[in-house]
Design a protein around this motif. Structure first.
Motif, PDB file in Angstrom:
ATOM      1  N   GLU A 181       0.824  -1.216   0.000  1.00 11.52           N
ATOM      2  CA  GLU A 181       0.000   0.000   0.000  1.00 11.52           C
ATOM      3  C   GLU A 181       0.852   1.258   0.000  1.00 11.52           C
TER       4      GLU A 181
ATOM      5  N   ALA B  56      -5.428  -6.767  -4.234  1.00 12.51           N
ATOM      6  CA  ALA B  56      -5.654  -7.082  -2.826  1.00 12.51           C
ATOM      7  C   ALA B  56      -5.048  -8.418  -2.427  1.00 12.51           C
ATOM      8  N   GLU B  57      -5.045  -9.394  -3.349  1.00  9.18           N
ATOM      9  CA  GLU B  57      -4.578 -10.732  -2.996  1.00  9.18           C
ATOM     10  C   GLU B  57      -3.056 -10.825  -2.926  1.00  9.18           C
TER      11      GLU B  57
ATOM     12  N   ASN C 288       1.584  -8.419   1.466  1.00 12.31           N
ATOM     13  CA  ASN C 288       1.924  -7.045   1.838  1.00 12.31           C
ATOM     14  C   ASN C 288       3.377  -6.700   1.532  1.00 12.31           C
TER      15      ASN C 288
ATOM     16  N   THR D  59     -10.483   1.752   1.358  1.00  7.67           N
ATOM     17  CA  THR D  59     -10.376   0.290   1.268  1.00  7.67           C
ATOM     18  C   THR D  59      -8.950  -0.212   1.466  1.00  7.67           C
ATOM     19  N   GLN D  60      -8.015   0.654   1.828  1.00  7.69           N
ATOM     20  CA  GLN D  60      -6.608   0.239   1.905  1.00  7.69           C
ATOM     21  C   GLN D  60      -6.377  -0.842   2.967  1.00  7.69           C
TER      22      GLN D  60
ATOM     23  N   GLU E 212      -8.481  -3.124   3.842  1.00  4.12           N
ATOM     24  CA  GLU E 212      -9.008  -4.388   3.319  1.00  4.12           C
ATOM     25  C   GLU E 212      -7.967  -5.077   2.449  1.00  4.12           C
ATOM     26  N   ARG E 213      -7.215  -4.285   1.702  1.00  6.59           N
ATOM     27  CA  ARG E 213      -6.164  -4.889   0.864  1.00  6.59           C
ATOM     28  C   ARG E 213      -5.002  -5.400   1.719  1.00  6.59           C
TER      29      ARG E 213
ATOM     30  N   LYS F 282      -6.563  -8.816   3.115  1.00  7.86           N
ATOM     31  CA  LYS F 282      -6.954  -9.855   2.148  1.00  7.86           C
ATOM     32  C   LYS F 282      -5.962 -11.016   2.058  1.00  7.86           C
TER      33      LYS F 282
END
Length: 529
Positions: A65, A76-77, A80, A490-491, A493-494, A497
């Motif tokens: 992100e 998202a998948e 990180n 929505t950050q 949520e990513r 995920k």
């Protein structure tokens, strides 16, 4: 007529340059000396001359992100912290989505860039190139963007290591390291405790007979995993930066150092440096303390001399029968295709306004993109630099007079000399948010938080108290992106995920509730400043 822009290099910075040129109605032509995009992040088994090179296992130190381009979130998948192969996948998605590849001339090397004879009037450049068949061509461009990075020329200071010519084992720079298998049951010395040195030492220590990590100064070791398992770089926000600007430098360092020592005592592990935490680029490494604790890595001081197959350290200890020495001693940068009177590089120092523009050209039609060592991700920084540069090329933004730019450069150099230990790696150091905000202010896209708190309180709180993700620089002004607000909302949520691999529906709802509170009430504590 459409202004033509030459872009040198097709890595992450080069891709951002192409995209920004297209956004501003400019005509980009990118010259990439290899056969593919990706630059530093494209793994190749055999390093190529004058090109960046990575080892097979490299995982980025900044979370997805925080490192993504500001108008193109990473899927998202994706994990990180991504492996280099996934970073390449993301670059290909970005290039395909914005149709960037058709503007790249692969297998084409830039031989020379020089001002045209009428530069004082036109601001144009002559660019000479050579393709893989040896065919040379000359082109005329209205502007030039150089985006080759600063990891192409390895710094191998053999003159600092007496007796290296007698060494019977093998030695090479960290750019030539690829995998550990060749060194199973061998004795290895790694020189340097930057990110590459730490990573290579950890990886080799799993197979070697013994790994010795030699460091002159020691280092503060930072974890990728922050409080509650959140990526460490997503715990910093504008509120903590405000606190940081108020507290004295020594207090900030003491608080950060105390928190790091809570994880493991740096003095006990023979790593504690004499310099303060904010006086050096930190080393990001999750595993090094474990390897030291298990004895597979032994921390040593600087090397005094080589004696055949033996290595003597400055504390008088000697290690015999050393098979390999890896010099993780950083890089130098230069621009051999560019007249030194345009951009002069001395001891890894270049006189550039905001690290981008040579201050004394008659016309601001040359920009260096990505020549920074950030406390954060390089991709969003290169992108904001490119957004600024293309606005300057179009005449929408004017640079200050040369004298004012030179004063700014001098002030920055003095501030860096005061803050950082003397080292080539600290000549181009920037703090991610501070620098992004500086350039964003020039472009007219810096977030207006007080206004947001009045007109869109939810968004304002997320920008103030949430992570300083790149989407914040697409909320307003030139290049505004309609999806920026939703990307900010929505950050988290990513982030979640790729971790939600065995949660049931109830767990997912609960986890999202926790994350929503994280956005509004983040871990604003001194240990994260």
């Amino acid at each position: 007529m459409t202004r033509r822009v030459a872009i040198v290099g097709g890595g992450s910075s080069g891709l951002a340059c192409i995209k920004c040129c297209l956004d501003e109605g400019l005509e980009p032509i990118c010259y990439e000396s290899s056969n593919d995009i990706g630059g530093l992040w494209r793994f190749k088994e055999n390093p190529e001359p004058d090109r960046a090179s990575i080892y097979h296992s490299v995982i980025i130190n900044t979370s997805k992100e925080m490192m993504c381009f500001s108008d193109f979130p990473i899927p998202a998948e994706f994990p990180n912290f991504m492996h280099n192969s996934l970073i390449m996948d993301y670059f290909r998605m970005y290039a395909d989505h914005f149709q960037l590849t058709k503007h790249i001339r692969f297998n084409t090397k830039v031989l020379q860039i020089k001002q045209r004879s009428d530069f004082s009037r036109s601001g144009q450049w002559d660019v000479e190139t050579e393709n893989k068949d040896g065919k040379r061509e000359k082109h005329i461009f209205d502007a030039v963007m150089i985006s080759i990075g600063h990891h192409c020329q390895p710094n191998l200071p053999l003159h600092d290591f007496p007796g290296i010519e007698t060494f019977k084992g093998k030695y090479f720079h960290s750019r030539d390291y690829k995998t550990p298998e060749e060194w199973r049951n061998k004795k290895v010395v790694v020189i340097g405790i930057g990110n590459s040195g730490g990573d290579i030492a950890v990886e080799l220590s799993r197979v070697t007979k013994q790994l010795y990590l030699s460091t002159r100064r020691g280092a503060w070791i930072v974890n990728r995993v922050g409080i509650n398992g959140i990526p460490i770089d997503m715990l910093f926000n504008r509120a903590t930066r405000l606190i940081k600007s108020i507290l004295p430098f020594g207090v900030l360092c003491a608080l950060a150092e105390r928190q790091l020592d809570h994880r493991f005592n740096h003095a006990l592990y023979n790593l504690k440096p004499k310099h303060r935490f904010f006086s050096q680029h930190p080393t990001v490494n999750d595993e090094l303390p474990n390897r030291i604790l298990s004895g597979t890595v032994q921390v040593k001081p600087n090397i005094r001399r080589f004696l055949g197959s033996s290595v003597e350290f400055e504390d008088g200890s000697i290690v015999e029968d050393v098979d390999l020495v890896v010099f993780a001693t950083g890089y130098k940068f230069s621009y051999p295709f560019l007249d030194s009177r345009v951009v002069s590089v001395t001891e890894n120092k270049a006189s550039l306004y905001k690290y981008v523009f040579p201050p004394e050209l008659d016309h601001p039609t040359l920009a260096i993109i990505g020549l920074v060592q950030p406390l954060g991700a390089i991709m969003p920084i290169s992108e904001i630099q490119a957004r600024w540069a293309t606005q300057v090329f179009k005449g929408c933004i004017k640079l200050p007079p040369a004298a004012a730019m030179l004063r700014d450069i001098k002030c920055k150099q003095e501030a860096m000399a005061k803050r950082y230990v003397a080292s080539p790696r600290h000549t181009i150091q920037v703090d991610y948010v501070d620098y992004m905000d500086q350039i964003a202010e020039l472009v007219g896209v810096r977030p207006r938080i007080m206004r947001m708190l009045l007109t869109d309180p939810q968004l304002g709180l997320k920008v103030l108290l949430g992570p300083s993700t790149p989407y914040q620089y697409r909320l307003r002004g030139p290049g505004k992106w309609a999806g920026a607000r939703q990307a900010i909302f929505t950050q988290w949520e990513r982030v979640a995920k790729p971790l939600q691999t065995r949660l049931n529906s109830t767990d997912i709802v609960l986890f999202r509730t926790v994350l929503s509170h994280k956005i509004i009430f983040p871990a604003v504590s001194f240990n994260q400043i």
